[in-house]
Design an enzyme around this catalytic site. Structure first.
Site, PDB file in Angstrom:
ATOM      1  N   ALA A  12     -15.057  14.100 -38.159  1.00  0.00           N
ATOM      2  CA  ALA A  12     -13.923  14.809 -38.774  1.00  0.00           C
ATOM      3  C   ALA A  12     -13.111  13.859 -39.640  1.00  0.00           C
ATOM      4  O   ALA A  12     -11.887  13.935 -39.692  1.00  0.00           O
ATOM      5  CB  ALA A  12     -13.039  15.421 -37.688  1.00  0.00           C
ATOM      6  N   ALA A  13     -13.824  12.961 -40.331  1.00  0.00           N
ATOM      7  CA  ALA A  13     -13.122  11.955 -41.126  1.00  0.00           C
ATOM      8  C   ALA A  13     -12.955  12.353 -42.581  1.00  0.00           C
ATOM      9  O   ALA A  13     -12.244  11.678 -43.323  1.00  0.00           O
ATOM     10  CB  ALA A  13     -13.857  10.620 -41.040  1.00  0.00           C
ATOM     11  N   GLY A  14     -13.588  13.444 -42.995  1.00  0.00           N
ATOM     12  CA  GLY A  14     -13.508  13.842 -44.396  1.00  0.00           C
ATOM     13  C   GLY A  14     -12.090  14.196 -44.828  1.00  0.00           C
ATOM     14  O   GLY A  14     -11.303  14.715 -44.037  1.00  0.00           O
ATOM     15  N   ARG A  18     -10.958  19.614 -51.293  1.00  0.00           N
ATOM     16  CA  ARG A  18     -11.152  20.941 -51.905  1.00  0.00           C
ATOM     17  C   ARG A  18     -10.314  22.017 -51.223  1.00  0.00           C
ATOM     18  O   ARG A  18     -10.108  23.091 -51.799  1.00  0.00           O
ATOM     19  CB  ARG A  18     -12.640  21.315 -51.857  1.00  0.00           C
ATOM     20  CG  ARG A  18     -13.495  20.525 -52.852  1.00  0.00           C
ATOM     21  CD  ARG A  18     -14.974  20.757 -52.598  1.00  0.00           C
ATOM     22  NE  ARG A  18     -15.327  22.160 -52.657  1.00  0.00           N
ATOM     23  CZ  ARG A  18     -16.485  22.656 -52.207  1.00  0.00           C
ATOM     24  NH1 ARG A  18     -17.368  21.838 -51.660  1.00  0.00           N
ATOM     25  NH2 ARG A  18     -16.739  23.934 -52.297  1.00  0.00           N
ATOM     26  N   GLN A  76     -12.774   5.983 -38.875  1.00  0.00           N
ATOM     27  CA  GLN A  76     -13.708   5.552 -39.910  1.00  0.00           C
ATOM     28  C   GLN A  76     -12.918   5.261 -41.185  1.00  0.00           C
ATOM     29  O   GLN A  76     -12.421   6.173 -41.848  1.00  0.00           O
ATOM     30  CB  GLN A  76     -14.766   6.621 -40.200  1.00  0.00           C
ATOM     31  CG  GLN A  76     -15.808   6.135 -41.225  1.00  0.00           C
ATOM     32  CD  GLN A  76     -16.680   7.257 -41.768  1.00  0.00           C
ATOM     33  OE1 GLN A  76     -16.305   8.426 -41.707  1.00  0.00           O
ATOM     34  NE2 GLN A  76     -17.831   6.897 -42.314  1.00  0.00           N
ATOM     35  N   TYR A 104     -20.166  18.402 -36.376  1.00  0.00           N
ATOM     36  CA  TYR A 104     -19.242  18.277 -37.510  1.00  0.00           C
ATOM     37  C   TYR A 104     -18.050  19.194 -37.298  1.00  0.00           C
ATOM     38  O   TYR A 104     -18.212  20.391 -37.030  1.00  0.00           O
ATOM     39  CB  TYR A 104     -19.963  18.621 -38.822  1.00  0.00           C
ATOM     40  CG  TYR A 104     -21.002  17.590 -39.200  1.00  0.00           C
ATOM     41  CD1 TYR A 104     -20.722  16.608 -40.146  1.00  0.00           C
ATOM     42  CD2 TYR A 104     -22.245  17.572 -38.586  1.00  0.00           C
ATOM     43  CE1 TYR A 104     -21.664  15.638 -40.472  1.00  0.00           C
ATOM     44  CE2 TYR A 104     -23.197  16.614 -38.896  1.00  0.00           C
ATOM     45  CZ  TYR A 104     -22.900  15.646 -39.844  1.00  0.00           C
ATOM     46  OH  TYR A 104     -23.837  14.681 -40.163  1.00  0.00           O
ATOM     47  N   TYR A 353      13.728  48.542 -31.186  1.00  0.00           N
ATOM     48  CA  TYR A 353      13.449  47.154 -30.851  1.00  0.00           C
ATOM     49  C   TYR A 353      13.787  46.937 -29.387  1.00  0.00           C
ATOM     50  O   TYR A 353      14.936  47.121 -28.965  1.00  0.00           O
ATOM     51  CB  TYR A 353      14.269  46.193 -31.716  1.00  0.00           C
ATOM     52  CG  TYR A 353      14.166  44.769 -31.221  1.00  0.00           C
ATOM     53  CD1 TYR A 353      12.959  44.074 -31.333  1.00  0.00           C
ATOM     54  CD2 TYR A 353      15.247  44.139 -30.614  1.00  0.00           C
ATOM     55  CE1 TYR A 353      12.843  42.785 -30.856  1.00  0.00           C
ATOM     56  CE2 TYR A 353      15.140  42.841 -30.132  1.00  0.00           C
ATOM     57  CZ  TYR A 353      13.934  42.163 -30.257  1.00  0.00           C
ATOM     58  OH  TYR A 353      13.807  40.888 -29.781  1.00  0.00           O
TER      59      TYR A 353
END
Length: 454
Positions: A12-14, A18, A76, A104, A353
């Site tokens: 999960a280092a990305g 995008r 990383q 991933y 309510y």
């Protein structure tokens, strides 16, 4: 096989550029739960000995999200490819001897059953060095390719950038997910080089390194939907749609009626019993339980709530966290309930309510009633006894108690407790002046005529 310990390494280092978001990519939700936690939940079904999440940017967010999930973090930095990423987990797995699943964080829908299949294949009679999860997408695009024989033994794996035209014509693609014995994994990773088009250390290279040692690896296949990855908002929406479609099918198979399935949205933990009917355009947030025979009418939103047997909700109702709707109770159109319990057969049918309240069995809440539960600083509770009747357009100023069987007259502002079976009316006394309206109209007509003459 069941005695062999399992570890999971989740990449999960990305940066997720995008996604164009300040929220870490793997924390974007699918069905109300962060993608990463979908994956963690599937891993936990295997009772893993260790979990390691490899992080880069956004580490603080991931640490917070993983609190209580017994996962170690490895960093990383810089990011030099998937092989390099897995290497960062080596210290966290020191002393571990067992099987390692490589997953991933942005591929959230992989099931525990598929993970188990990968592990089982790793221990098949031909003892593959690694097991790779393959799939056949409708558009192979730029995925790495797997060339395998008829028994699923891998002949060659190649990244798209480095593949020949013939290799790119192969439809079996590499999802990136692998199962490898820990003793093999880091030994092979230490030999991976970066002599490729991207100058990165590729995890799949361990397959060919093992082959050079005379040890074949194997591929098993799954559907493309299970390994769909998320790198953009559009892909996130596609994964959400796939998850919802599967969940709707499961609900109907379990005996739930969905009038217009494509318009109903579930949360990851929605619990619905058989013989429940759900009308169009209903949304369930997290932590919802619906008992058998209940009906959720159209355009309702339910979150953090429980609905009893045979109860009716909506249309256009909102149940917020802490709402407990009893057996055969009714919450009608444009009624909001928050942190309140409606007893068996109680009704709040219109434009009300009900917050921080306890409504007894059989009580009737008239249209336009509100419990005034907040003074700008603190919240207070309202108690409404069994069989009480609250007239329309009433305001119950908490803390206040309405006794069992009591009646509150329409339009009342109730600020003091009402005894059981009493009538409470708290409004200005009505006055009437005969003929006043006719005299008023005549007087105003004369004034209007006089103004026109000027």
């Amino acid at each position: 096989m069941t005695d062999i310990p399992v570890a999971a390494v989740i990449l999960a280092a990305g940066k997720g550029t995008r996604m164009k978001s300040d929220l870490h990519k793997v924390l974007h939700p699918v069905a109300g739960r962060p993608m990463l936690l979908h994956l963690v939940a599937a891993v936990d079904a295997l009772a893993p000995a260790r979990k390691v999440v490899v992080v880069g940017s956004g580490r603080d967010q991931l640490e917070a999200a993983l609190a209580g999930h017994d996962a170690a973090l490895a960093v990383q930095e810089p990011q030099l490819g998937t092989g390099h990423a897995v290497q960062q987990a080596e210290a966290a797995l020191a002393g571990f001897s067992g099987d390692v699943l490589i997953l991933y964080g942005d591929v959230p829908l992989v099931s525990a059953a598929t993970m188990r299949r990968m592990l089982d294949r790793l221990h098949a009679g031909d003892a593959p060095a690694a097991v790779v999860l393959g799939f056949r997408p409708a558009d192979p695009a730029a995925y790495g390719r797997i060339i395998a024989d008829g028994d699923g033994r891998i002949v060659r794996m190649v990244e798209y950038k480095d593949a020949t035209a013939d290799e790119r014509a192969v439809t079996l693609c590499n999802s990136g997910l692998m199962a490898v014995a820990a003793d093999d994994l880091f030994r092979l990773l230490a030999r991976v080089g970066n002599a490729n088009a991207a100058g990165e250390y590729y995890l799949p290279d361990i397959v060919m390194l093992a082959a050079a040692d005379g040890r074949a690896s194997a591929v098993i296949e799954t559907g493309a939907g299970e390994v769909a990855g998320v790198n953009s908002r559009a892909e996130l929406a596609a994964v959400e749609a796939a998850w919802q479609q599967q969940r709707r099918a499961e609900a109907m198979a379990d005996g739930v009626t969905l009038i217009a399935p494509e318009t109903v949205y579930f949360s990851y933990d929605t619990e619905i019993a058989r013989d429940v009917t759900i009308e169009p355009n209903v949304v369930f947030g997290p932590d919802v339980r619906i008992a058998s025979g209940a009906r959720i009418h159209a355009f309702s939103h339910v979150e953090g709530a429980s609905v009893g047997e045979g109860a009716e909700i909506g249309p256009y109702a909102r149940l917020r966290p802490g709402a407990e709707i009893g057996r055969k109770a009714k919450v009608g159109n444009f009624v909001e309930v928050k942190k309140a319990r409606l007893g068996e057969g109680a009704k709040a049918n219109h434009l009300s309510y009900i917050g921080d309240a306890d409504v007894g069995a059989g009580a009737n809440i008239g249209a336009g009633t509100i419990t005034c539960n907040y003074d700008g600083f603190l919240k207070y509770r309202t108690e409404i006894g069994a069989g009480a009747f609250i007239g329309s357009n009433s305001a119950l100023v908490a803390p206040v108690s309405i006794g069992a069987g009591a009646i509150v007259g329409a339009g009342s502002v109730v600020t003091a407790d009402v005894e059981a079976d009493a009538l409470a009316v708290a409004r200005g006394r009505q006055q009437q002046q005969g003929g006043w309206a006719a005299r008023f109209r005549a007087r105003m007509a004369e004034r209007k005529a006089a103004l026109k003459g000027k």
